[in-house]
Enzyme design. Structure first.
Site, PDB file in Angstrom:
ATOM      1  N   GLU A  82      -0.700   5.021  16.458  1.00 33.16           N
ATOM      2  CA  GLU A  82      -1.049   4.971  15.161  1.00 33.16           C
ATOM      3  C   GLU A  82      -0.288   6.078  14.472  1.00 33.16           C
ATOM      4  O   GLU A  82      -0.165   7.154  14.742  1.00 33.16           O
ATOM      5  CB  GLU A  82      -2.342   5.066  15.048  1.00 33.16           C
ATOM      6  CG  GLU A  82      -3.311   4.287  15.832  1.00 33.16           C
ATOM      7  CD  GLU A  82      -3.475   2.895  15.176  1.00 33.16           C
ATOM      8  OE1 GLU A  82      -2.981   2.553  14.146  1.00 33.16           O
ATOM      9  OE2 GLU A  82      -3.963   1.919  15.834  1.00 33.16           O
ATOM     10  N   CYS A 144     -12.289   5.787  15.071  1.00 34.43           N
ATOM     11  CA  CYS A 144     -11.165   6.122  15.564  1.00 34.43           C
ATOM     12  C   CYS A 144     -10.386   6.492  14.225  1.00 34.43           C
ATOM     13  O   CYS A 144      -9.553   7.788  14.262  1.00 34.43           O
ATOM     14  CB  CYS A 144     -10.397   4.988  16.069  1.00 34.43           C
ATOM     15  SG  CYS A 144     -10.924   4.522  17.831  1.00 34.43           S
ATOM     16  N   HIS A 163      -4.175   4.100  20.556  1.00 37.22           N
ATOM     17  CA  HIS A 163      -5.108   3.264  20.970  1.00 37.22           C
ATOM     18  C   HIS A 163      -4.715   2.592  22.292  1.00 37.22           C
ATOM     19  O   HIS A 163      -3.608   2.158  22.619  1.00 37.22           O
ATOM     20  CB  HIS A 163      -5.247   2.084  19.915  1.00 37.22           C
ATOM     21  CG  HIS A 163      -6.261   2.363  18.798  1.00 37.22           C
ATOM     22  ND1 HIS A 163      -6.113   2.285  17.757  1.00 37.22           N
ATOM     23  CD2 HIS A 163      -7.715   2.410  19.333  1.00 37.22           C
ATOM     24  CE1 HIS A 163      -7.219   2.618  17.073  1.00 37.22           C
ATOM     25  NE2 HIS A 163      -8.458   2.473  17.720  1.00 37.22           N
TER      26      HIS A 163
END
Length: 196
Positions: A82, A144, A163
């Site tokens: 991410e 998250c 993730h």
């Protein structure tokens, strides 16, 4: 000796065993070489509590890098890097039935914050046998993403979010721990280059 901090998440919904925490525990067994002091913590799937813990990490420990690992229930055999955290849009309720005030992480905070780690470079240079790694610019507007944004905010961008898929026969905690080790060593290398 540089300190790096890692967090995984506790149980939520049908996941009594959260692969993110299992992977982080496995990583901590493996270590990252002798000049990285590695500390780990399990975060609850609760906005306010996760935020308090993240603030504490940055204010008390001031690590070189904080890496948060979360479970992507939609991913079957993917590790997702991410790039950024988003501030607004947190409507979904957490394990305690709450969502953040104003549906955002930090009132008056920037819309999004990018990690100082260049995930694209990382993605180009790193491969893990047996699993695909993909890039993402949207961590999903739940705990998250919320944790990531908070960490980027308090850590001036020196945070990363990965993730991982749920555990399965082919994706074991051991496998994920090894994958994290490969990815995070490459991240730390990037941190070193940025400092020079």
């Amino acid at each position: 000796n540089h300190l790096s901090f890692f967090s995984g998440f506790g149980p939520f919904r049908q996941y009594l065993l959260n692969s993110s925490w299992e992977a982080v525990k496995e990583l901590s067994k493996r270590g990252l070489g002798e000049n990285i002091n590695l500390q780990i913590m399990q975060l609850p799937v609760v906005y306010q509590k996760a935020k308090e813990q993240v603030c504490k990490i940055w204010t008390t420990l001031q690590p070189l890098l904080t890496v948060h690992v979360g479970l992507a229930s939609s991913a079957t055999a993917l590790i997702i890097l991410e790039q950024c955290g988003k501030n607004k849009g947190y409507q979904e309720r957490d394990a305690c039935g709450f969502h953040p005030e104003g549906a955002c992480c930090v009132l008056d905070g920037p819309e999004k914050i990018e990690s100082t780690i260049n995930m694209k470079t990382l993605w180009k240079n790193v491969s893990v046998e047996g699993i695909d790694i993909v890039l993402s610019r949207d961590a999903g507007r739940y705990i998250c993403d919320y944790t990531y944004y908070t960490s980027l905010y308090y850590g001036n961008g020196r945070a990363a979010f990965i993730h991982v898929p749920p555990l399965s026969e082919s994706v074991t905690a051991e496998f994920l721990g090894k994958a994290l080790q490969i990815i995070i060593l490459a991240m730390l290398e990037q941190c070193g280059e940025q400092r020079e």
